[in-house]
Write a protein that holds these residues in place. Sequence first.
Motif, PDB file in Angstrom:
ATOM      1  N   LYS D  43       0.702  -1.274   0.070  1.00  0.00           N
ATOM      2  CA  LYS D  43      -0.163  -0.093  -0.053  1.00  0.00           C
ATOM      3  C   LYS D  43       0.903   1.285  -0.103  1.00  0.00           C
ATOM      4  CE  LYS D  43      -1.622  -1.126   3.909  1.00  0.00           C
ATOM      5  NZ  LYS D  43      -1.130  -2.363   4.237  1.00  0.00           N
ATOM      6  N   SER D  44       1.964   1.218   1.014  1.00  0.00           N
ATOM      7  CA  SER D  44       2.835   2.273   0.959  1.00  0.00           C
ATOM      8  C   SER D  44       3.516   2.516  -0.241  1.00  0.00           C
ATOM      9  CB  SER D  44       3.645   2.432   2.022  1.00  0.00           C
ATOM     10  OG  SER D  44       2.774   2.424   3.193  1.00  0.00           O
ATOM     11  N   THR D  45       3.940   1.582  -0.783  1.00  0.00           N
ATOM     12  CA  THR D  45       4.761   1.436  -2.017  1.00  0.00           C
ATOM     13  C   THR D  45       4.067   2.184  -3.195  1.00  0.00           C
ATOM     14  OG1 THR D  45       6.175  -0.353  -1.219  1.00  0.00           O
ATOM     15  CG2 THR D  45       5.994   0.212  -3.686  1.00  0.00           C
ATOM     16  N   PHE D  91       3.223  11.279   5.928  1.00  0.00           N
ATOM     17  CA  PHE D  91       3.818   9.737   6.201  1.00  0.00           C
ATOM     18  C   PHE D  91       3.478   8.927   7.315  1.00  0.00           C
ATOM     19  CE2 PHE D  91       6.542  12.353   3.650  1.00  0.00           C
ATOM     20  CZ  PHE D  91       7.403  11.204   2.610  1.00  0.00           C
ATOM     21  N   GLN D  92       3.880   7.522   7.223  1.00  0.00           N
ATOM     22  CA  GLN D  92       3.146   6.790   8.603  1.00  0.00           C
ATOM     23  C   GLN D  92       3.999   7.185   9.741  1.00  0.00           C
ATOM     24  OE1 GLN D  92       3.926   3.052   6.741  1.00  0.00           O
ATOM     25  NE2 GLN D  92       2.918   1.817   8.574  1.00  0.00           N
ATOM     26  N   ARG D  93       5.198   7.715   9.645  1.00  0.00           N
ATOM     27  CA  ARG D  93       5.686   8.116  10.934  1.00  0.00           C
ATOM     28  C   ARG D  93       6.280   9.447  10.938  1.00  0.00           C
ATOM     29  NH1 ARG D  93      11.252   4.498  11.922  1.00  0.00           N
ATOM     30  NH2 ARG D  93      10.389   2.411  11.396  1.00  0.00           N
ATOM     31  N   MET D 173      -2.131  10.345   2.018  1.00  0.00           N
ATOM     32  CA  MET D 173      -1.727  10.211   3.399  1.00  0.00           C
ATOM     33  C   MET D 173      -1.528   8.603   3.819  1.00  0.00           C
ATOM     34  SD  MET D 173      -4.784  12.584   5.170  1.00  0.00           S
ATOM     35  CE  MET D 173      -4.776  13.996   5.070  1.00  0.00           C
ATOM     36  N   ASP D 174      -0.413   8.496   4.170  1.00  0.00           N
ATOM     37  CA  ASP D 174      -0.033   6.894   4.436  1.00  0.00           C
ATOM     38  C   ASP D 174      -0.492   6.704   6.115  1.00  0.00           C
ATOM     39  OD1 ASP D 174       0.952   4.499   4.717  1.00  0.00           O
ATOM     40  OD2 ASP D 174       3.035   5.036   3.764  1.00  0.00           O
ATOM     41  N   GLU D 175      -1.456   6.257   6.465  1.00  0.00           N
ATOM     42  CA  GLU D 175      -1.665   5.702   7.734  1.00  0.00           C
ATOM     43  C   GLU D 175      -1.556   7.050   8.674  1.00  0.00           C
ATOM     44  OE1 GLU D 175      -0.419   2.291   9.192  1.00  0.00           O
ATOM     45  OE2 GLU D 175      -0.012   1.330   7.169  1.00  0.00           O
ATOM     46  N   PRO D 176      -2.060   8.081   8.283  1.00  0.00           N
ATOM     47  CA  PRO D 176      -1.911   9.414   8.948  1.00  0.00           C
ATOM     48  C   PRO D 176      -2.259   9.335  10.407  1.00  0.00           C
ATOM     49  CG  PRO D 176      -3.754   9.714   7.737  1.00  0.00           C
ATOM     50  CD  PRO D 176      -3.275   8.387   7.403  1.00  0.00           C
TER      51      PRO D 176
HETATM   52 MG   LIG Z   1       3.093   1.086   5.036  1.00  0.00          MG
END
Ligand SMILES: [Mg+2]
Lengths: 313, 363, 259, 259, 348
Positions: D43-45, D91-93, D173-176
């Motif tokens: 997903k992130s990729t 990002f996720q982090r 948004m990656d798992e915001p």
């Molecule tokens: Mg990810």
Amino acid sequence: MATTVVAEDTGQAKARVGDRVFSGFALAAGIAILVALAGVFIFLAIEGIPGLAKPAEFYGDASNFWGYVAPLLFGTVLAAIIALIVAVPLAWGIALVVSHYAPKRVATPIAYVIDLLAAVPSVVFGLWGISVLAPQLKPVYVWLDENAGWLPFFAGPASGTGRTILTAGLVLAIMIIPIITAISREVFSQTPRLHEEAALALGATRWEMVRMAVFPYARSGMVSAVMLGLGRALGETMAVAMVLSAGGGISFNLISSTNPASIASNIASNYKEGTPGKIQVLIATGLVLFLVTFLVNFAARWIVTRNERKLAR
Amino acid sequence: MSTTAAPVRPRSEPVSFTAARLPRFAPLLVAVVAIAAGALPMLLLGWGVVGWALLTGLVYLVALPLWSRVVEGRRGAADRMVTGLVWAACLVAIVPLVSLLWTVVDRGLPAINSTFLTYSMYRTSLDQEVGIYHALIGTVLITLFAAIISVPIGIMAAIYLIEYGKGKRLARWITFLVDVMTGIPSIVAGLFAFALFILLFGPSTRVGIGGSVALSLLMIPIVVRSTEEMLRLVPAELREAAYALGVPKWRTIVKVVLPTALGGIVTGVTLSIARVVGETAPLLLIAGLTTRTNFNVFDGRMTTLPVLIYTQNANPGIAEVPGGIRPGIEMAWGGALVLIVIVMVLNLAARIIGKIFAPKTGH
Amino acid sequence: MAKSITVDDLDIYYGDFLAVQGVSMTIKARSVTAFIGPSGCGKSTFLRSLNRMHEVIPGARVEGKVMVDGQSLYDSAVDPVAVRRQIGMVFQRPNPFPTMSIYDNILAGNRLNSKKMKKAEADEIVERSLKGANLWNEVKDRLGKPGMGLSGGQQQRLCIARAIAVQPEVLLMDEPCSALDPISTSAIEDLIHELKSEYTIVIVTHNMQQAARVSDETGFFNLKAAGQPGHLVEFNSTQKMFANPDNEATEAYISGRFG
Amino acid sequence: MAKSITVDDLDIYYGDFLAVQGVSMTIKARSVTAFIGPSGCGKSTFLRSLNRMHEVIPGARVEGKVMVDGQSLYDSAVDPVAVRRQIGMVFQRPNPFPTMSIYDNILAGNRLNSKKMKKAEADEIVERSLKGANLWNEVKDRLGKPGMGLSGGQQQRLCIARAIAVQPEVLLMDEPCSALDPISTSAIEDLIHELKSEYTIVIVTHNMQQAARVSDETGFFNLKAAGQPGHLVEFNSTQKMFANPDNEATEAYISGRFG
Amino acid sequence: AGNESDAGTDSGSDSSDTSGGLSGDLNGAGASSQEKAQGAWATGFQGMNDGNVTVNYDPVGSGDGRTNFISGGVSFAGSDSYLSDDEGELTGAKDRCGGTDPIEVPAYVSPIAVTFNLEGVDALNLDADTIAQIFDNKITTWNDPAIADQNPDADLPDTAITPVHRSDDSGTTKNFTDYLGKASSSWSYEAEDAFPVKGGEAAEGTSGVISAVSGGTGTIGYADESQVGDLSVVSVKVGEEYVAPSAEGAAIVVETSPAAEGRADVDMAVDIDRTSTEAGAYPVVLLSYLIACQTYEDQAEADLVKGYLSYIVSDEGQQAAADEAGSAPLSSSVAERAQSIVDAITAG
Ligand SMILES: [Mg+2]
Ligand SMILES: Nc1ncnc2c1ncn2[C@@H]1O[C@H](COP(=O)(O)OP(=O)(O)OP(=O)(O)O)[C@@H](O)[C@H]1O
Ligand SMILES: Nc1ncnc2c1ncn2[C@@H]1O[C@H](COP(=O)(O)OP(=O)(O)OP(=O)(O)O)[C@@H](O)[C@H]1O
Ligand SMILES: [Mg+2]
Ligand SMILES: O=P([O-])([O-])[O-]
């Protein structure tokens, strides 16, 4: 807001130019280093290669260039190895104290004091080496000669002035400690908290945390630091010239008056009175030192990459 | 879950948090015992202070871990051992430093007065007073120009290596050759600069900038190496954060990556300056020696402090009173003290700069 | 072997900044205790004070008492290393050791205690821990690869596997599932259920459903205002907390009417 | 201003490793599209390939087509910097800039592009963005303080504020919300609702409820097996996806019967 | 610098009545041992010209100084040994001077002292043979009969002898070994810049030798007499007498030594007579030369060289060097001849 994705307005076009210019400068700087190094090499080669094959009288007691350079090379490497053996553990120890052991109040002055060492000119190291350190070490060498003389390193006879290759190595060690310390403590202190805490939360003691989280993270920086220190130790000129009682041949005896000179100090000592032919010989020894540095770095790099590959297995 | 697996350690008895700890005063106690044990041969066999210190350290480093080994086990012993070792390393390294600084201050301080700092060695009669002003200016200018040459090249090259060249063959070669460059002996750098300037400007050219060029050869690898290490430590997340805001790569480097690494870069630059500011051999060759103050690095000879120290020590002249201190010796130590103070101030400034720009964390 | 933890009037500082104030509670052995509360209210800070991880931050300190099975955690005779060995922790952000392989990451804690470990025993611990963290199938073919090459969620599960590999007596988890997908999350939740028969588990979570699902007791932390220290508003059985909380603020938070 | 994105048979590689294979979809303008799927499925990729952030990883590359409003994103004439300025990302982090204050962090996108700005204008952007990210009240008194001094959740909200400060046209948004508490989460969800009237929003989430709440369309990614590339299993309107998915695997995943 | 600004105004008055009226920079290079003396000469010469002149002397070493001179990089060179044609130096110097023979005049004489550090002994008498055997590691303890016989009054201990020699190539070594080779029968080595005996204690530069001798136990070395300071010195056997190093003794030897063979009129190269038995002569000496051209292309350069060299060989110049550097002045006959050679320097 622009309505298309492709850069059109001038601001964006400029940005692209900026990127090209900037990366161009970066590349140019990299290439400048190559050119400078090539320049040094070419200079050494042009001026030094005639020195490889002179009549025998140019090589002192030796009959050819290799006989002349071998003890110098040996002395260079021996002094550098002594320096590294002494300096590396000390420097890493200090770096750890500064980054992980001492409270900030203590760490900052320690770091500062060690940095000061880097500021001391090699001439002063030389002066201090002859007038303070060597006399202090003289009785130690006598003691070693009497009590550990069966070891080839301490075969003696002990020097009457304390100006031995061991002393020179110790002076070099003190000279390179700040270099190795400065870079090591910088990389140590950059270890991510996350990794340190991961180790601590597993019940690691401080030392175990250092081993698990700090060292692996800092390894490349630690190697760089050592290589920088080694470079300085191999190439140091004045301090060695002043401290070392030079002129001997290849010998592992660390405490006698008779020691091999180092290449750099030999150049400095003999350049002054050198006739053009003699200077070619000296520059040829410089070329040898250059090539040795090349090989040492090559080996170090090879070891590091091999280890990294093993790790990634 | 432990039904499926053999427990790693016996879980039968609850492990106490306090079990097996040396008392808090243990290190102190061992230290006192070690000092006493070390003093014994000093009294009985007449060992010197050095022997006493060595023995004390040795006893401490053996006794405390041994005791800990018995009470706290292997891990506790290892931890105490290392703690002792790193602190010992600190002490051991500080001893020569203190000795050296003491020597320099002790011998250099008497030389220092306002004449010493503001007069050059140019004189027109032998009874005039002289000073090191010309060498001070020479050192500052030659080193400054060396920094002007090598800091941009060094930092940009490091940027190339980390940000642009990653994985490229050229970058690998540059990295490798930078390491090789750290091993260039200063005298070879001097000979090279000398040969280069003779080629460009005629026989026996002696000019300050030549010294700067020689020093640059020694500085660049240190700047590249330290900068490279610092840039490597800047997390990729930060670069990505900037890229994702549509910031061009070069601005990301200038505004995000470099500031984050600035503290380390400044340390590296200071280190490189400290490394070359004490160089003698190359400067004697290419910058020559003069008694006059020269403010122009592009024309004429320049004396630097290390060269002054070296030549004054080599030819100290004769003392005014028999058995007195030779004028050159006093001047050499005085010059050394001044040189160290200069670098000390530089270092302090670098630290302050580093602190101002360092990444801000916490409250 | 599980421990109960009693906290008595605990204040937690970062230097001069009082982050958490006056927390008292009893965390029961062999149960799951969840902490909920808005971001920044000091849940992580409080959790870290339970295994003396708080003090690794320079300037950080606590005042008050934490008793584990009758032993005072902050007693001067207590070895924080021994504490952390028995009170394991999983962090909010995954933090595998970057230079170690997956295999070595899992064994990192065990290797500290027993230098020499039989290959079979080691293999067994790795497999058990990875299965427990629901990661075994994904990584079993690349145990020798670096742990950093995994995706975020995989990394977090790796960290959970690493923490349970040493079989601690108490397990502190700081939002262990915030980077996990539902499948991994539910595997971890199942794991928590399994583990609580033997361990004391404390978990910080943003996911109230998760708190409701896994925990026996719940603590609600809150901030009076921004910049003020966080404090414990209510500590109650999870059932009561979600059905009929004593405190209004708790109810407002849980029902989402908060702000 | 919003853009629609059409992806056609996209393969995404890390060096030789094919991480995501054969994805085709159309992401509608002015809508919210959610991606769900197990951890490691790419997903992130995939998300990062939509604003060419993928290519900043050495060796990473894509094959296939991504069209944004009819323009090919991977065309050689396209400036990736310009792409990213208009397709923002969270990002996720959380990753605030450590050298900058909270205030400067928010303005980073504007300032780093060397836009000169009046103080009042800057203040306004900061306030608007922080309010949008539901962080204003917590930090309004310490805008000059470093962004790293915030708690994890606060940091993530800061990053969201920073991303919306440049007013992108598409927001990835990656798992915001994976590090946020329910209150902040629901504020962000509200924000997403607001933003979608003007922007195209793509969000990766582990929280299926969140996907159901915020998105108009949902894509479900899955792995055939560990080590295999991820692929798009189903792409459908969220309503249909959660009520009556076309694909069995989707249903299994959504209902939690998956594994 | 605080002193340079007013240098021109107040110093001309006290230095000399023969104000040169010259200006500009004069550059020289060569023997590092000359540095202190060059500093004294530069001071005097600068004073004579009201501070309008700067003399720069690079103490790079005799060999490099000669090379620099031959390449045209400097106007004059200071050298511890005269030009020889082993590597074509003489020819090179001639080319550099536009085909005219280069000038070589003595700058000063330095007695080389054999100096030692032995507890309880502050003077020794030694003959050349004994010195040679000590530096050849044949005599290894201080109470060796060879030493004791010559020093019946000294209380010689059983300490090992540590001879200290120069580790760098040096004119001092060349003159010292030349002395040993010619004055003793037991020294089998050539006179050379590099100390010929392998091994043993070596030190960099005169100051290094002094440090090593004073820092060691039972050490003995050789160094420029002016630098010996508090250390004890050996009286060397000349004829039937033991002579301590002195300026006068050194001057006598130079005066009575024969000129080097096959040299031009303007070349005052001397082969020192090491076996002189002249009363009071001290044969362990180093004669330091100044090398210049008879003609320079540039008038200003010619004037500066002429003026400077003529100041050096003048009584005033010789005295200044003696005061500052402790060198021995040239005898008047030698100085006179040097003066006449230097006076003939022209441009063209
Ligand atoms: Mg990810
Ligand atoms: N290392 C630190 N130094 C100083 N203050 C800190 C530090 N870490 C956290 N804080 C502060 O302490 C308070 C509590 O932070 P903490 O991380 O415990 O919150 P939290 O409840 O875990 O939040 P989140 O749910 O976002 O993780 C916050 O105000 C935070 O800014
Ligand atoms: N930098 C990288 N280099 C090589 N492989 C990577 C890299 N980042 C991710 N991968 C691999 O690509 C695959 C997809 O990872 P990705 O991070 O896109 O998954 P994800 O669906 O976002 O997972 P999560 O929900 O855990 O974040 C995984 O197998 C992962 O191991
Ligand atoms: Mg937290
Ligand atoms: O004068 P020297 O240094 O060559 O002895």
